[in-house]
Write a protein that holds these residues in place. Structure first.
Motif, mmCIF file in Angstrom:
data_model
loop_
_atom_site.group_PDB
_atom_site.id
_atom_site.type_symbol
_atom_site.label_atom_id
_atom_site.label_comp_id
_atom_site.label_asym_id
_atom_site.label_seq_id
_atom_site.Cartn_x
_atom_site.Cartn_y
_atom_site.Cartn_z
ATOM 1 N N LEU A 173 0.836 -1.207 0.000
ATOM 2 C CA LEU A 173 0.000 0.000 0.000
ATOM 3 C C LEU A 173 0.865 1.249 0.000
ATOM 4 N N ARG A 174 1.992 1.181 0.715
ATOM 5 C CA ARG A 174 2.887 2.336 0.728
ATOM 6 C C ARG A 174 3.518 2.538 -0.647
ATOM 7 N N GLN A 175 3.915 1.445 -1.293
ATOM 8 C CA GLN A 175 4.503 1.554 -2.628
ATOM 9 C C GLN A 175 3.497 2.131 -3.623
ATOM 10 N N ALA A 176 2.219 1.844 -3.403
ATOM 11 C CA ALA A 176 1.169 2.349 -4.289
ATOM 12 C C ALA A 176 0.799 3.788 -3.970
ATOM 13 N N GLY A 177 1.413 4.369 -2.929
ATOM 14 C CA GLY A 177 1.146 5.752 -2.574
ATOM 15 C C GLY A 177 -0.119 5.952 -1.765
ATOM 16 N N CYS A 178 -0.686 4.859 -1.243
ATOM 17 C CA CYS A 178 -1.936 4.964 -0.482
ATOM 18 C C CYS A 178 -1.701 5.342 0.973
ATOM 19 N N VAL A 179 -0.536 4.991 1.515
ATOM 20 C CA VAL A 179 -0.241 5.245 2.928
ATOM 21 C C VAL A 179 1.201 5.719 3.051
ATOM 22 N N ASP A 180 1.539 6.203 4.249
ATOM 23 C CA ASP A 180 2.926 6.574 4.489
ATOM 24 C C ASP A 180 3.538 5.643 5.535
ATOM 25 N N ALA A 181 4.747 5.984 5.978
ATOM 26 C CA ALA A 181 5.474 5.104 6.897
ATOM 27 C C ALA A 181 4.752 4.943 8.236
ATOM 28 N N ALA A 182 3.985 5.948 8.643
ATOM 29 C CA ALA A 182 3.272 5.852 9.922
ATOM 30 C C ALA A 182 2.248 4.726 9.894
ATOM 31 N N PHE A 183 1.644 4.477 8.733
ATOM 32 C CA PHE A 183 0.685 3.380 8.623
ATOM 33 C C PHE A 183 1.390 2.036 8.805
ATOM 34 N N VAL A 184 2.533 1.891 8.147
ATOM 35 C CA VAL A 184 3.282 0.637 8.261
ATOM 36 C C VAL A 184 3.684 0.396 9.720
ATOM 37 N N ALA A 185 4.118 1.458 10.392
ATOM 38 C CA ALA A 185 4.492 1.332 11.797
ATOM 39 C C ALA A 185 3.298 0.930 12.657
#
Length: 954
Positions: A173-185
């Motif tokens: 999702l981050r690679q697709a530009g949908c979320v940023d690093a805070a979402f992954v964390a």
């Protein structure tokens, strides 16, 4: 695109019938100055063709294409009829959205309104609305849909537990530009929840840019204490935008269809989550209508679906949207299907195949409109259909375009038209197709490696190496393999992957990066040619001027510089790689000349002027003789200039003007010095930042800057601080999307949002220049406040770093790129140490012309008197305070502009390294008094054309 404002809405209208309402709508458009009286007939003619009733008490009357001659200005008027009107098709209407459009902009309004049509109670609310704001709100509130498509899926990932799968989904999702690093964390801090049947779920609303859903499946089922793991859904939640997705997921789980997702491919996963059952029959049909599924073709599609004996669903192949009823007009219009997109129809039952064939045939036949076939897999941007007739350029007449590489060339044209790649769309043997593709990619890489070794070095080798990396991109390979897995041929799957990536590149706000899409297509054509067994035509043995749609870097690398006298392209800009490489090879080039140049006959004689951006086909004998004299004179000047390249830059009477070099890479500093540069007048430091996956640290920057400083051997270095932003983004420094990034967060504005990055760069520059002259320049400064913020950091570092460990001969200045900075030059000159005028940006901001615009760029001339007046103001303000002024834009190497700039009082000219000897030679051709006369003459003109005509007449 048309937009709806409160002043466009008229409340409390009354009419006895639909004709009266239509007359009021026509009058409203006329009173607003949008149309003439004849447009009324166009509104009636449209209703005679097909009702413009949409649904939910809304109609959108608009004229026919023939009535556009009555449109004076594009606009929209909304008329509310609280009591309602009986429309001619039997429907009740409370709101007319009446459109005057000079093109097909009414389709944008239509797409904006489709979301309103299925919302319960909207008709009553529109009728009862008592304010313009209320009506606008009802018509304009577009619901956000959660994203689910091939780019959000992560299938067959090598994972060992559900959390690892969840993180893989979050990363996708981050690679697709949908979320940023805070979402992954946030996902990393959670424990996925079991849904049963091997499926798990995790979600977060932190760091969500676009609501979206990912599914990550493992290579093999994972054993876990709480049950098997066959897939983890990772949801980026935002409001209730994801509700429909979750409802479809819940329905899938309730029906027991979730277990099949583990073994499914991308297409099957999207189909199941779209609501298609495993037992459904499907068929695909490509939309051929020029304007997609707007109201008229959508109605015919709905009618075709309703004529079938069983219900039919439809969805877009591109994406994971819900499969909707093909019998619902609002649902079909709501798909927003554009030409070229693929519709997937599904149905269940004994007669499913016949029903699906009927609707697919209706789509392929155009749904009541004349349509052209969609040429799948062909590079429409780089080829002209054989039947296209291009109006020839007039003989012996200069044709203006974009000056890309200086020089003059005379010779016959060789028009290299991109070949058409014919191949089957589908293939049965996927394994064989994958082998063919892999072999073609390997051959393409080998070709590029050979070109890199044989290239003349410098930028040519660097860009070809970048091509090699592009061709080795695993994401491109994977996208192509997935296409083959869906039944496509190797050629079709490869070009779909290339075209998708290139179009995404072209959508970037940064013109420089968008132009690099040509590199990606160049790479793609290389492999496509290998797959199709097509080779480009062989150029003639004699010298020629190469004419192409656009010249790819590998094309330039293959050029025989002994035969290619010049380059002429239909597309491209001065910052495209083809232009950059032409300058690197010293080949005169004119780009962005338009499609008509592709209609030139092979062998027709051309005069190509790379300095003025002009080409003359079939010149008269007199014009050719004049050009030959100019060419011989230029060749002599170039020889003499190179021989005298180490002399100081001075006018004929000895007036000193320093001539420096513009550099985009410290590695080229030694070459600039060898060409006679008296320093570096512009070092674009962003190259260091763009070459790294994260911000380069202090040591990395010091090493890079020191390379240039040592090569200069005591000559001054003017280094521009990091100049990136929305128009030149860095992957590790995200900038919010901006409507106009050229006027947004960029240059010093962006740097001051992260002062630690700016401080590290300033510290690196000061450290690298120990004992050597250093000039630091701040980009995109608009007034003294921004300069002071940066200067505070600079001054603090001078106090912190011992004098023995930093530069002591250091100046801090600003680039004059923004008109406000030139207008405020007197206040700036009191505090800055110098000015350097970036005429490229100053020109485009002053004239409001994007210098990369395909139609207007030729008008973005730095010799426009408005630009010259800003330069004069800057110089006068600086000299009044004893400060120096340089020019580092393209104007500094313009032969006509050099004496004007000197006459205005400019102290330094910074140009490309290759141009240094010629600029010095140009200075020796006039004295200061002549230069001042030319400056006064230029300032007295009204247009840039008048300036150049007046200077030529001297």
């Amino acid at each position: 695109m048309l937009s709806l404002g409160h002043n466009d809405i008229m409340l409390g209208c009354h009419a006895s019938d639909w004709q009266g309402a239509l007359d009021q709508a026509a009058t409203a458009l006329g009173d607003a100055g949008l149309v003439t009286s004849g447009y009324r007939d166009g509104l009636y003619a449209r209703e005679a063709q097909s009702s413009t009733f949409l649904g939910n008490a809304i109609a959108i009357p608009h004229g026919t294409p023939e009535s556009r001659e009555h449109v004076k200005q594009t606009g929209v008027r909304v008329l509310q009829f609280p009591a309602g009107i009986e429309w001619h098709d039997g429907n009740r209407v409370h709101v007319l959205v009446t459109i005057a459009a000079q093109s097909d902009e009414h389709l944008d309004i239509l797409r904006q309104l489709t979301h309103v049509l299925d919302r319960e109670g909207v008709a009553e609310k529109l009728a009862a609305a008592d304010s313009q704001a209320a009506v606008a709100s009802l018509l304009s509130k577009v619901p956000v849909e959660a994203r689910l498509d091939a780019d959000t899926l992560c299938l067959k990932f090598p994972a060992r537990d559900p959390l690892e799968l969840a993180l893989a989904g979050a990363a996708r999702l981050r690679q697709a530009g949908c979320v940023d690093a805070a979402f992954v964390a946030a996902i990393a801090d959670q424990t996925p929840v079991g849904l049963g049947k091997g499926l798990w779920f995790t979600s977060s609303a932190t760091g969500v840019v676009t609501p979206s859903l990912s599914l990550a499946t493992p290579e093999a089922p994972i054993a876990h204490s709480q049950g098997p793991v066959q897939g983890v859904f990772c949801l980026a939640a935002q409001g209730d935008a994801h509700r429909n997705l979750l409802e479809r997921l819940s329905a899938l789980l309730d029906s027991g269809g979730g277990e099949a997702l583990f073994e499914a491919d991308v297409a099957t996963v999207l189909a199941r989550l779209a609501g298609e059952s495993a037992s459904a029959r499907t068929v695909r049909a490509r939309v051929l209508n020029a304007h997609g599924l707007h109201a008229r073709p959508a109605k015919l599609l709905v009618q075709a679906a309703r004529q079938q004996a069983l219900p039919i669903k439809v969805r877009l192949l591109e994406g994971g949207g819900e499969a909707v009823s093909a019998a619902s007009l609002t649902k079909v219009i709501g798909l927003g299907a554009r030409r070229g997109q693929v519709l997937v129809f599904s149905a269940e039952g004994d007669a499913a195949d016949e029903a699906l064939a009927a609707v697919a045939t209706a789509v392929s036949e155009g749904l009541g409109e004349k349509v052209l076939p969609f040429e799948e897999g062909r590079d429409h941007t780089a080829s002209i259909a054989p039947q296209a007739v291009l109006e020839p350029l007039p003989a012996d007449t200069p044709h203006a375009a974009v000056a890309a590489s200086p020089g003059l060339a005379i010779g016959p044209a060789f028009v290299l038209r991109t070949p058409r790649f014919d191949y089957p769309e589908r293939a049965d043997d996927g394994v064989h197709e994958k082998r063919r593709l892999e072999q073609a990619i390997r051959e393409g890489i080998a070709q590029l490696e050979s070109l890199v070794h044989s290239a003349p070095g410098g930028e040519v080798s660097e860009i070809l190496s970048m091509h090699e990396e592009m061709l080795d991109d695993p994401e491109l390979h994977q996208a192509a393999r997935e296409g083959i897995g869906e039944g496509m041929s190797a050629e079709a799957a490869w070009w779909q992957a290339i075209d998708t990536a290139a179009r995404a590149q072209e959508m970037l706000a940064d013109r420089l990066l968008a132009e690099r899409a040509a590199d990606l297509r160049d790479v793609g054509r290389r492999v496509l040619g290998l797959l199709c067994g097509i080779e480009l035509p062989t150029p003639p043995d004699h010298p020629y001027i190469l004419v192409m749609d656009d010249v790819g870097p590998s094309d330039v690398a293959r050029l025989d510089t002994q035969k290619v006298r010049g380059l002429l392209t239909a597309r491209g800009g001065a910052t495209a790689h083809s232009a950059i490489l032409a300058r690197a090879l010293g080949i005169p080039a004119v780009v962005g000349a338009g499609e008509r140049v592709l209609g030139l006959d092979n062998g027709i004689e051309l005069i190509l002027d790379g300095e003025r951006g002009r080409v003359v086909p079939a010149p008269s004998r007199e014009r050719r003789q004049r050009a030959e004299l100019r060419l011989k004179e230029r060749e002599r000047l170039e020889r003499d200039a190179f021989a005298a390249r180490f002399e100081e830059g001075r006018t004929r009477d000895g007036h000193r003007v320093e001539v420096a070099a513009n550099l985009g890479n410290t590695a080229h500093t030694a070459d600039a010095v060898e060409r006679g540069a008296e320093g570096v007048g512009l070092l674009r430091t962003e190259f260091i930042f763009m070459a790294h996956a994260e911000a380069p640290d202090l040591d990395t920057q010091v090493a890079e800057y020191r390379q240039a400083i040592e090569a200069l051997d005591g000559r001054p270095l003017v280094a521009r601080t990091l100049d990136v932003g929305g128009d030149k983004p860095l992957p590790y420094w995200p900038v919010p999307q901006e409507d106009n990034p050229f006027l947004g967060l960029r240059g010093i504005r962006l740097a001051l949002t992260q002062p630690d990055v700016l401080e590290t760069q300033l510290r690196a520059l000061l450290t690298a220049a120990t004992g050597k002259p250093l000039r630091i320049m701040l980009p995109m400064v608009k007034d003294i406040a921004e300069f002071r913020q940066a200067k505070a950091i600079h001054d603090r570092l001078l106090e912190e770093i011992p004098e023995t460990e930093r530069a002591t001969d250091v100046q801090l200045g600003v680039m004059i790129e923004v008109p406000s900075c030139a207008l405020l030059a007197p206040s700036l000159a009191e505090e800055v140490d110098f000015f350097s005028i970036g005429t490229n940006d100053l020109t485009q901001y002053t004239l409001a012309i994007d210098r990369g615009h395909p139609e207007l760029s030729a008008q973005a001339d730095g010799l426009h008197p408005a630009v010259l007046r800003l330069i004069q103001m800057t110089v006068d303000a600086a000299h009044a305070r004893g400060k120096w002024v340089g020019v580092c834009g393209e104007l500094a190497s313009d032969a006509q502009a050099v004496p004007v700039l000197v006459g205005l009082g400019v102290d330094e000219l910074s140009v490309s390294a290759r141009q240094v000897p010629m600029v010095k030679a140009r200075l020796r051709e006039f004295d200061l008094a002549e230069a001042q006369h030319q400056a006064r003459l230029a300032l007295a003109q009204a247009t840039s054309e008048a300036v150049r005509d007046a200077l030529e007449a001297l």
